[in-house]
Design a protein around this motif. Structure first.
Motif, PDB file in Angstrom:
ATOM      1  N   ASP A 195       0.817  -1.215   0.000  1.00 52.30           N
ATOM      2  CA  ASP A 195       0.000   0.000   0.000  1.00 52.30           C
ATOM      3  C   ASP A 195       0.853   1.269   0.000  1.00 52.30           C
ATOM      4  O   ASP A 195       0.472   2.284  -0.570  1.00 52.30           O
ATOM      5  CB  ASP A 195      -0.940   0.010   1.210  1.00 52.30           C
TER       6      ASP A 195
ATOM      7  N   ALA B 292       1.709   2.584  -3.336  1.00 52.39           N
ATOM      8  CA  ALA B 292       0.669   3.328  -4.043  1.00 52.39           C
ATOM      9  C   ALA B 292       0.866   4.836  -3.860  1.00 52.39           C
ATOM     10  O   ALA B 292       0.826   5.603  -4.824  1.00 52.39           O
ATOM     11  CB  ALA B 292      -0.712   2.904  -3.541  1.00 52.39           C
TER      12      ALA B 292
ATOM     13  N   PHE C 229       2.000   7.648  -6.733  1.00 54.43           N
ATOM     14  CA  PHE C 229       1.224   8.852  -7.039  1.00 54.43           C
ATOM     15  C   PHE C 229       2.060  10.108  -6.794  1.00 54.43           C
ATOM     16  O   PHE C 229       2.143  10.991  -7.656  1.00 54.43           O
ATOM     17  CB  PHE C 229      -0.047   8.892  -6.180  1.00 54.43           C
TER      18      PHE C 229
ATOM     19  N   GLU D 102      -5.375   9.784 -13.242  1.00 59.35           N
ATOM     20  CA  GLU D 102      -5.914   8.657 -12.471  1.00 59.35           C
ATOM     21  C   GLU D 102      -5.812   7.361 -13.278  1.00 59.35           C
ATOM     22  O   GLU D 102      -5.358   6.329 -12.766  1.00 59.35           O
ATOM     23  CB  GLU D 102      -7.378   8.948 -12.119  1.00 59.35           C
TER      24      GLU D 102
ATOM     25  N   ILE E   1      -2.005   6.231 -13.536  1.00 60.87           N
ATOM     26  CA  ILE E   1      -1.481   5.656 -12.290  1.00 60.87           C
ATOM     27  C   ILE E   1      -2.097   4.273 -12.050  1.00 60.87           C
ATOM     28  O   ILE E   1      -1.416   3.317 -11.676  1.00 60.87           O
ATOM     29  CB  ILE E   1      -1.794   6.594 -11.103  1.00 60.87           C
ATOM     30  N   LEU E   2      -3.398   4.165 -12.284  1.00 66.58           N
ATOM     31  CA  LEU E   2      -4.061   2.869 -12.074  1.00 66.58           C
ATOM     32  C   LEU E   2      -3.595   1.829 -13.082  1.00 66.58           C
ATOM     33  O   LEU E   2      -3.528   0.636 -12.776  1.00 66.58           O
ATOM     34  CB  LEU E   2      -5.584   3.038 -12.166  1.00 66.58           C
TER      35      LEU E   2
ATOM     36  N   TRP F 161      -0.427   0.476 -11.788  1.00 63.41           N
ATOM     37  CA  TRP F 161      -0.733  -0.243 -10.534  1.00 63.41           C
ATOM     38  C   TRP F 161      -1.312  -1.621 -10.850  1.00 63.41           C
ATOM     39  O   TRP F 161      -0.990  -2.608 -10.192  1.00 63.41           O
ATOM     40  CB  TRP F 161      -1.720   0.587  -9.712  1.00 63.41           C
TER      41      TRP F 161
ATOM     42  N   ARG G  24      -8.926  10.083  -4.462  1.00 62.01           N
ATOM     43  CA  ARG G  24      -9.700   9.186  -5.334  1.00 62.01           C
ATOM     44  C   ARG G  24      -8.811   8.086  -5.916  1.00 62.01           C
ATOM     45  O   ARG G  24      -9.181   6.913  -5.925  1.00 62.01           O
ATOM     46  CB  ARG G  24     -10.315  10.031  -6.449  1.00 62.01           C
ATOM     47  N   THR G  25      -7.644   8.498  -6.376  1.00 65.83           N
ATOM     48  CA  THR G  25      -6.744   7.521  -7.001  1.00 65.83           C
ATOM     49  C   THR G  25      -6.261   6.498  -5.978  1.00 65.83           C
ATOM     50  O   THR G  25      -6.289   5.287  -6.233  1.00 65.83           O
ATOM     51  CB  THR G  25      -5.535   8.237  -7.631  1.00 65.83           C
ATOM     52  N   LEU G  26      -5.827   6.983  -4.822  1.00 64.77           N
ATOM     53  CA  LEU G  26      -5.320   6.057  -3.809  1.00 64.77           C
ATOM     54  C   LEU G  26      -6.426   5.141  -3.295  1.00 64.77           C
ATOM     55  O   LEU G  26      -6.179   3.976  -2.971  1.00 64.77           O
ATOM     56  CB  LEU G  26      -4.693   6.835  -2.644  1.00 64.77           C
TER      57      LEU G  26
ATOM     58  N   ARG H 147      -8.962   4.000  -5.031  1.00 66.28           N
ATOM     59  CA  ARG H 147      -9.155   2.940  -6.040  1.00 66.28           C
ATOM     60  C   ARG H 147      -8.012   1.941  -5.996  1.00 66.28           C
ATOM     61  O   ARG H 147      -8.219   0.737  -6.120  1.00 66.28           O
ATOM     62  CB  ARG H 147      -9.267   3.560  -7.434  1.00 66.28           C
ATOM     63  N   MET H 148      -6.800   2.447  -5.804  1.00 66.94           N
ATOM     64  CA  MET H 148      -5.653   1.542  -5.728  1.00 66.94           C
ATOM     65  C   MET H 148      -5.759   0.663  -4.484  1.00 66.94           C
ATOM     66  O   MET H 148      -5.479  -0.526  -4.514  1.00 66.94           O
ATOM     67  CB  MET H 148      -4.353   2.346  -5.705  1.00 66.94           C
ATOM     68  N   SER H 149      -6.166   1.247  -3.406  1.00 67.09           N
ATOM     69  CA  SER H 149      -6.269   0.497  -2.162  1.00 67.09           C
ATOM     70  C   SER H 149      -7.331  -0.590  -2.276  1.00 67.09           C
ATOM     71  O   SER H 149      -7.145  -1.720  -1.829  1.00 67.09           O
ATOM     72  CB  SER H 149      -6.619   1.454  -1.019  1.00 67.09           C
TER      73      SER H 149
END
Lengths: 225, 274
Positions: free
Chosen positions: A50, A53, A57, A83, A86-87, A90, B66-68, B70-72
């Motif tokens: 985590d 992440a 970012f 977004e 980055i996703l 990920w 928002r991004t974190l 979704r990643m989480s």
């Protein structure tokens, strides 16, 4: 984002010496540190760490947002592109191949592609001046950021510094043509019309400019001094 | 077509500049020539220098959150091979969630019991929570303001590192409007400070021009001053173009393509000599 910390780093003696002298061995060491950070980051992403992440970012979102804004010209679309980018990494950390270039470059290629698609769909054709101005719009609301590690700050600086250095090899006219293609998505014919220059001249400027960038910023040019 | 030509076309294709028949020919070749794909990829990576050289933007708090989030969320749903996916792992995650569904309820019960034990009413707890959240928001706003100021300061100072830094001073006479500018052609950054210049009339704006030797003026910025007659601006400019001089005119709001009034501030560019 965390530019206060960047400022602190830039105020250090080590940074000043680097800026003034920039000896090859120092640049090489900096690049190695950056590559090491990126490989470690991707490994931790693969382990679904985590903390990785937030590091992902905080290290790249600012650069990607500037790029996306310059292409699409509005904050809402630019945010979505960041977004998505980055996703994407990920979810697909294996998509990045370290031997092909830095992670920041890989993310930029992905973000620009998404941004151009978005731009073409909306059929916006802002002038470069307007877009540049959009880049200068103040950010919205800041969130208190965690303290970045020296490796994250170094990786941010390394990408931008090497980009600026590479662009120093490109003439003004070449850069003008490249920017019209890169940020506005104009084709060679459209650029020739915009600049009032012969098509062959525009082709030469684009080709020569990009090959000059490749010698310094491409995978084969990394490490070139 | 020679290999050299294919490399040329690869460069144009890497920045999506190819069009017409050349695009069709190159895309067809791309499917046949295994060496061209990696070349285009590397050239695309090289072109990313254009984006990477831009001054870093500041993501909003909402974008980060928002991004974190979704990643989480996806981090909790790994697929069998360890790689994340939207679908795989979802069922397992659902089972995991149902298996521990009692946890939040147990926590809530424990909190309620603790509140009673401490003699706190639910209303008291909610009020304290609201106050804490309000305090947090205040601190967040203060930090946001401070960080915004620091980000601006950093952008203002960054060009001072550049060896190609240019300086210009636009003045009339003592106690008259004056303007001082620093410009980093390599970075495409322009910083200027204006003093003693009254705000532009309604419907009008001030416009700063860069004047190439023997060329037409190029608009660099429109601006206005505050009540004290001052302005401090940071702007991005087009790729480095050589300007011999700069001038300021008053123009209709929004600016003009070319000057429509005589300049009232003029000065020459020269090396900053820092």
């Amino acid at each position: 984002m965390h530019t206060d910390l960047v400022s602190v780093v830039r105020a250090t003696d080590a940074y000043q010496v680097r800026r003034v002298t920039s000896p090859p061995e120092r640049a090489s060491a900096r690049r190695n540190q950056s590559e090491s950070f990126e490989r470690d980051l991707i490994e931790r992403i693969q382990r679904r760490d985590d903390r990785a992440a937030a590091e992902l970012f905080d290290t790249y979102a600012g650069t990607l947002l500037a790029l996306a804004r310059a292409v699409v010209g509005n904050d809402e679309d630019a945010d979505e592109i960041v977004e998505d980018t980055i996703l994407h990494i990920w979810e697909n950390p294996g998509a990045w191949k370290p031997e092909k270039g830095a992670l920041g470059k890989f993310l930029s290629v992905f973000a620009r592609s998404r941004a151009l698609d978005r731009r073409r769909k909306s059929e916006r054709r802002l002038t470069l001046r307007d877009e540049r101005a959009a880049v200068e719009e103040p950010g919205t609301v800041f969130e208190p950021q965690r303290i970045l590690s020296p490796e994250e700050v170094l990786t941010q600086n390394e990408l931008r510094d090497s980009a600026i250095e590479a662009l120093g090899q490109v003439s003004d006219l070449q850069r003008e043509a490249l920017e019209l293609a890169y940020f506005q998505g104009l084709t060679q014919t459209e650029i020739a019309e915009r600049l009032g220059a012969p098509l062959g001249t525009v082709k030469s400027r684009l080709r020569d400019g990009l090959l000059a960038l490749r010698s310094r910023f491409g995978a084969s040019g990394e490490g070139a001094q | 077509m020679t290999n050299h030509n294919w490399e040329d076309l690869a460069a144009l294709h890497a920045v999506d500049a190819l069009d017409g028949e050349e695009l069709q020919v190159f895309e067809a070749r791309l499917e046949q020539d295994a060496a061209l794909g990696p070349l285009v990829d590397e050239l695309r990576m090289s072109a990313s220098a254009l984006g990477a050289s831009l001054s870093e933007a500041v993501p909003s708090a909402g974008l980060r959150e928002r991004t974190l989030a979704r990643m989480s969320g996806r981090a909790a749903n790994p697929s069998k091979d360890g790689a994340p996916s939207r679908g795989a792992g979802g069922e397992a995650a659902g089972q995991y969630r149902s298996g521990i569904a009692w946890v939040p309820w147990a926590l809530a019960a424990a909190f309620a019991a603790l509140s009673l034990g401490l003699g706190l009413s639910r209303q008291d707890a909610l009020e304290q929570l609201a106050q804490t959240e309000a305090d947090r928001d205040t601190v967040t706003e203060q930090l946001a303001t401070a960080q915004e100021q620091l980000a601006t300061l950093d952008s203002l100072l960054a060009p001072l590192h550049d060896t190609d830094l240019q300086f210009a001073s636009l003045e009339q006479a003592a106690d008259q409007p004056a303007m001082r500018m620093l410009w980093s052609p390599s970075r495409g950054r322009l910083v200027f400070a204006v003093n003693r210049l009254p705000s532009a009339a309604p419907g009008r704006t001030y416009q700063l021009w860069g004047i190439p030797a023997g060329g037409d003026p190029v608009s660099l910025a429109t601006f206005d001053t505050d009540e004290a007659g001052n302005a401090l601006e940071l702007r991005s400019t087009m790729a480095a173009t050589s300007f011999a001089a700069s001038a300021v005119t008053e123009e209709p709001a929004g600016g003009s393509a070319q000057p429509t009034t005589p300049p009232f501030l003029v000065g020459n560019w020269g090396a900053a000599g820092l």
